[in-house]
Enzyme design. Structure first.
Site, PDB file in Angstrom:
ATOM      1  N   GLU A 235     -47.753   8.419   2.092  1.00 38.72           N
ATOM      2  CA  GLU A 235     -46.433   8.377   1.465  1.00 38.72           C
ATOM      3  C   GLU A 235     -45.657   7.301   2.198  1.00 38.72           C
ATOM      4  OE1 GLU A 235     -42.969   8.269   0.681  1.00 38.72           O
ATOM      5  OE2 GLU A 235     -42.633  10.140   1.788  1.00 38.72           O
ATOM      6  N   CYS A 269     -37.102   7.234   2.002  1.00 38.48           N
ATOM      7  CA  CYS A 269     -37.966   6.467   1.111  1.00 38.48           C
ATOM      8  C   CYS A 269     -37.602   6.699  -0.345  1.00 38.48           C
ATOM      9  CB  CYS A 269     -39.435   6.822   1.355  1.00 38.48           C
ATOM     10  SG  CYS A 269     -39.766   8.583   1.225  1.00 38.48           S
TER      11      CYS A 269
END
Length: 462
Positions: A235, A269
Site C-alpha cells: 500500500e 496516502c
C-alpha cells in the site's frame, strides 16, 4: 533510537535498538508461536480479537496521547484512530466463523470437494508513522484472525507506539489460549532497515510481507518478496482526485474537501490532494473552500479546538515547502498559506494553490502535507482526463447530483476505490488498496484476511 515531539521539536524518549541476536530471537519466537496459533480454533481467535478490542477501549486515552506526542495529530483524531481499530477488531471477531467457513464445491461423479483457508505462518509488516496504530491494526487483526503471527517493523519516529502495540497484544491474550510471541516488534537502527528487511523476507520462517509506505521502499520489498517467491501486499503513495461536477452540491462538496485534505495535516496516502472542479462552479467552490481553510485552527494538537497539528518530521515540512515553491515558479497561483509557521515545532500553514494541470509538483507528485491543488475542468471528459493524469491510483471522490453521472466518470479513471458524494476512507467492511504506483493487494474485509492465507483444495473420491 530517539523519538521527537513534533509539536516542540524536543526529544521524547530513547529506545535501545535490537542487535542481530535479538532480532533472531524475535523471529524464532514468532515462528514457534505460529505453530500453535495456526492450529487454534476459530472460537479462540475470535475471543482474542474481542479481548484486543476491549484493551483498545480501555487504553483509548493513553494510546491517543502517545500517538499525538510522537507524530503530532490532534488528540481527537488520535482517539478516532483508536476507536476505528477497536471497531475493526470486533468486526473480525463477529464475522470470523463466516469468513473462515470451508466452501463446498459440487464436482459431481460422487466425489466431495471443498476449499479451506489456512494460515501461512509469520508475516513481516513494515508500517508507516502517519496512522501509527490504525495502519498496524488493519493488518494485524485479520492476520491474527487468520491464525498467522506478526513481525512488526514500525517507523522509527513512532517507536513508542510500536512497543505499545506489542504490549497491548501480549497483555490481551486470554490465559493459556494464545502462545507468547504472536506479535513481536523489531526496533531496527534506521540505516540497517533495508538490509534487515531483505534478510527477513528471504528467511524461510517468514511466510509473507506487507508494507505501507513510500514507492521506493515498496519497490525494494516487492522485489525481495519476488525473489523469495512469497506473497506480498503493498500500500504505497497516492495523489487522489476530488472531482466536483457542475451539478454538485457545492457547499457540501467544498466543506467535505477541507476535511478530506487537511485531516492529519494532510499526511495520508488516501487524502484528497488534487481538486478537479467544473468551470461552471469553480468560483463558488474556491470561495467556499478558502473560507473553510481560513477557519482551520493550527496549533498544539493537545488543544481540543485545534484542527491541524504539526507535521510529523522537519524533513517532511521541508519537502512540502519545496513542492509549494517549485509549483509557484512553474505557474501555480498561491491562494492561501505557503510557508512554514515560525516558532517551535514543525507546523506548516494550510496551503491552497490553483494550477493549470500537470507540470508542477503540486499536481504531479504526492504531496504529503497540508497542500491542496485546485484545477478547473471544461467538462466531464476533461475532468476525467485530469483526475487520471497521475501515476497513482488509490482513491477517487466524485461529487454530483447524479450517481450515474459520477460513476460514468469514475469508470474512466483507474483507482482502487470510488466514493460518490463522500470522502474516500478505509472501512473494515470493504477491501482497501490501490492500483498503478499506489501498490497492489488488498487490506481489510475478507480480502485483507485471505491475502495471507493458503486457499487449499480438498477432493475426496468415493
Amino acid at each position: 533510537m530517539e523519538t521527537i515531539d513534533p509539536t516542540t521539536g524536543t526529544p521524547l524518549a530513547t529506545h535501545p535498538v535490537m542487535d542481530d541476536a535479538a532480532i533472531e530471537s524475535a523471529v524464532a519466537e514468532v515462528d514457534q508461536a505460529a505453530r500453535t496459533w495456526g492450529a487454534s480454533s476459530v472460537e479462540e481467535r475470535a475471543a482474542f480479537l474481542t479481548a484486543i478490542a476491549d484493551s483498545l477501549v480501555a487504553q483509548r486515552d493513553s494510546l491517543a496521547e502517545l500517538i499525538t506526542s510522537e507524530m503530532g495529530k490532534p488528540l481527537r483524531e488520535a482517539r478516532g484512530e483508536v476507536d476505528k481499530s477497536a471497531t475493526t477488531a470486533r468486526w473480525y471477531a463477529d464475522n470470523l466463523e463466516r469468513l473462515l467457513e470451508p466452501r463446498q464445491v459440487d464436482v459431481g461423479d460422487g466425489a466431495q470437494a471443498w476449499v479451506t483457508r489456512e494460515p501461512i505462518g509469520p508475516v513481516l509488516a513494515v508500517m508507516p508513522w502517519n496512522f501509527p496504530l490504525w495502519q498496524v491494526m488493519r493488518f494485524v487483526l485479520p492476520a491474527l484472525g487468520a491464525g498467522n503471527t506478526v513481525l512488526l517493523k514500525h517507523s522509527p519516529n513512532v517507536t513508542g507506539c510500536a512497543l505499545a502495540i506489542e504490549s497491548l497484544v501480549r497483555d490481551s491474550a486470554p490465559a493459556g489460549d494464545v502462545p507468547h510471541g504472536v506479535l513481536r516488534t523489531l526496533v531496527v537502527d534506521e540505516p540497517r532497515v533495508p538490509e534487515v528487511t531483505e534478510r527477513l523476507v528471504a528467511d524461510p520462517r517468514v511466510a509473507g510481507v506487507t508494507l505501507t509506505g513510500s514507492n521506493r521502499a515498496g519497490a525494494a520489498v516487492g522485489a525481495a518478496a519476488g525473489r523469495a517467491v512469497k506473497p506480498s501486499v503493498l500500500e504505497l503513495g497516492g495523489s487522489d482526485a476530488f472531482v466536483v461536477l457542475s451539478d454538485a452540491d457545492v457547499p457540501a462538496a467544498a466543506d467535505a474537501a477541507v476535511r478530506a485534505r487537511f485531516h492529519n495535516a494532510g499526511q495520508s496516502c488516501v487524502c484528497a490532494k488534487r481538486f478537479v472542479v467544473a468551470a461552471e462552479v469553480a468560483d463558488a467552490f474556491v470561495d467556499r473552500f478558502l473560507l473553510g481553510v481560513a477557519g482551520l485552527r493550527v496549533g498544539d494538537p493537545t488543544d481540543e479546538s485545534v484542527d491541524v497539528g504539526p507535521m510529523a518530521r522537519d524533513d517532511l515540512r521541508t519537502e512540502i515547502q519545496r513542492q509549494v515553491d517549485a509549483s509557484v515558479v512553474g505557474g501555480a497561483r498561491l491562494l492561501a498559506g505557503g510557508s512554514a509557521v515560525e516558532g517551535e515545532g514543525w507546523f506548516f500553514e494550510p496551503t491552497v494553490l490553483t494550477v493549470d494541470g500537470p507540470g508542477v509538483p503540486a499536481f504531479d507528485e504526492e504531496t504529503f502535507g497540508p497542500l491542496a491543488a485546485i484545477v478547473v475542468a471544461k467538462d466531464d471528459e476533461d475532468a476525467a482526463r485530469l483526475a487520471g493524469a497521475t501515476a497513482y491510483g488509490l482513491g477517487l471522490s466524485v461529487w454530483s447530483a447524479s450517481t450515474e453521472r459520477a460513476v460514468a466518470l469514475a469508470r474512466k479513471v483507474t483507482t482502487g476505490a470510488v466514493f460518490v458524494n463522500a470522502v474516500v476512507a478505509s472501512d473494515v467492511r470493504v477491501p482497501f488498496g490501490g492500483t498503478k504506483q499506489s501498490g497492489y493487494g488488498r487490506e481489510l474485509s475478507a480480502e485483507g484476511m485471505y491475502a495471507f492465507m493458503n486457499q487449499r483444495t480438498y477432493w475426496a473420491a468415493r
